[in-house]
Design an enzyme around this catalytic site. Sequence first.
Site: not given
Ligand code: BES
Ligand code: ZN
Ligand code: ZN
Length: 475
Positions: A243, A248, A255, A266, A325, A327, A329
Site C-alpha cells: 500500500k 491519508d 480523520k 501510510d 477512509d 482507501e 483496500r
Molecule cells: N491508514 C489507515 C489505517 C491506520 C490507522 C494506519 C492508524 C496507521 C494508524 C486506513 O486507511 C484507515 O483509515 N482505516 C480505517 C478503516 C475504517 C474506516 C474501516 C480505520 O482503521 O479506522
Molecule cells: Zn490509509
Molecule cells: Zn484511510
Amino acid sequence: MDTYNSNWKNEFQISFLKEDDKKIEELSKGLQQLFSGKYLEHLIFENEEENMSVYIGIGKEELTQNQILEITAFAAGIMKEHKIRKYDLDVSTFIELSGVSVLERVAQGLCLGNFEKYKSYEECLKSFTACFCGIPDCEQQKAKTYILKGQAIAEGVLFARELVNCPANKLTPVKMAGSIIHKLNSLHCKCLKIQLMDTEKLKKIGMDALYSVGMSSENPPYFLEIEYTPVKSNANRIGLVGKGVTVDTGGYCLKSASSMAGIKGDMAGAAAVAGAMYAVIKNGEKKNVSAFLPMCENRISDGSLLPGDVISSYSGKTIEVMNTDAEGRLILADAVSYAAKKGNVTSILDIATLTGSVVNMLGFSIAGVLCDDDKLYKRFENAFEKSGEQYHRLPFEKEHEEMIKSEVADVKNIGGSCCGTITAGLFIRKFAEQIPWIHLDIAGTAWVDTPLWKYQQTGATGAGVSTIYHLCETE
Ligand code: BES
Ligand code: ZN
Ligand code: ZN
C-alpha cells in the site's frame, strides 16, 4: 566491514560476554563498577594510551534473532556516541552460540545502530568501519558472504525508513515512484524490468479503484510494477503488493485532527516491498520476485469519492464505497488482481498500514496476518523467525465474509463494528483469484513514537522488509 581471524587490529574493541564467561571475574577485579554480563549491561575500559575496550553483556539465555540485532545495534550506538568510527568487533561469542550464519544478523544490527535521523542512511553506513575478528580460518569466506547479506538487508530496512519518514509534500506518488526506480536502477541488474503506469494508463486498463482514490488529489496516482527474473524457467514467482498511500487524510470521511499524526506514513507497505526488493536484488537471490505498488494520495476535492459511491475495479468486480477512509483496500484490490491476472505469480503477499483495529489488538510490536494457505504460512513463520520480527496469524470464517456483502455491488469496503482487521483482509482476498495469499497489516508496527528495541529510532521502523526478504529467499 572487514573480517580477519585473531589479533586486534584497531585501538578500539568491542567484545560480547555471556553471564557465565570466566573473563567477567577477571575483569571485575579491582573495578569500582559492577559488571556481571547481564543482557545489555556494558563496561568501558580505557587505558593510558586512550585505547578503549567495550564489553557488552548478553545475559545467560539463548539469544533470539531480535536480541542479536539489539545487542549489535547497541554496540554500534556506543561507538557512535564516543565518535569512534573504526573498531574491532570480536564475534567469537556469537559464532560459538549459533554458528557463522549469525554474522548476517550481526552485520544487520551494526548497520541499523549507525543510523541517524535527518542524515541519509548511505552517509551513516559509510561513516564507520567494523573489523570482525574471532572467525575461524575455515569460515572466513562464508563469513564474508553473511556479512554482505546482512548489510544489504539493513540497507533495505533503512531505505524503507527513509521513505516513510519523508513528509508527504516531499514524497508525492510520482516522487516515491522516482526514488524507488532510482534506487533499484543503481544496482545495475540485468534481470530487472520496471514499468511505471500513469493516470491515463490506469484509466485505460481499468484500474478504477486506484484511479478513483488517486483522483482525489492534484498529485495523481501511479502504479509501479517491478519484475525481477533471475531464473528463466517456469519457476515460482512471488508477487509483493504494498500500500502506497503517500498521505491519508481520510477523504470526505475526514480523520480527526488528533488522528492525523502519522498520515504521511501510510505508504509503509509499499516502502517495505521496495526495501525487500532492494535486498533481494543486491544479494543476487536466484528467486523470481515481482512487486506491484499502487501509489496515491487520499484527499478531499471535487473529484473525491463520496460515501455511497459505487466504483468498478481492475477485476471487474464492483465496489460500494461506504467509507472513504478505507482507501487502502481499494487500491490494493486493483494491485492484487493485476498481480493475479497479469503478473504470472504463484503466490501473493500484500502488506499495508491498513487498520486502526490491528493497533488496538496487537499494539506496536506485533503485526496481524491473514493467510489462506498453510504451506505459505509455514514458510512465512520460518521467515519471521529468522528476521526477529513478530507476527500473529488471525482467523477468518464465512461469517466474516458475510460482513462485507453489499446490496448494490459485489462487495463493500467496510464491515461491521467489529473484526476490522479481518474484514479488511478478506476484502483484499476477494481479488486474489484463489492464488495462495498472505496479508500483513503493519498499521501498528510501521512507526514507533517510543522505540521498543535498540535498533529502532523514533519514526519509521522499516517493518516487514527483513521478513519479506527471508520469505523471498525460500521461494
Ligand atoms: N491508514 C489507515 C489505517 C491506520 C490507522 C494506519 C492508524 C496507521 C494508524 C486506513 O486507511 C484507515 O483509515 N482505516 C480505517 C478503516 C475504517 C474506516 C474501516 C480505520 O482503521 O479506522
Ligand atoms: Zn490509509
Ligand atoms: Zn484511510
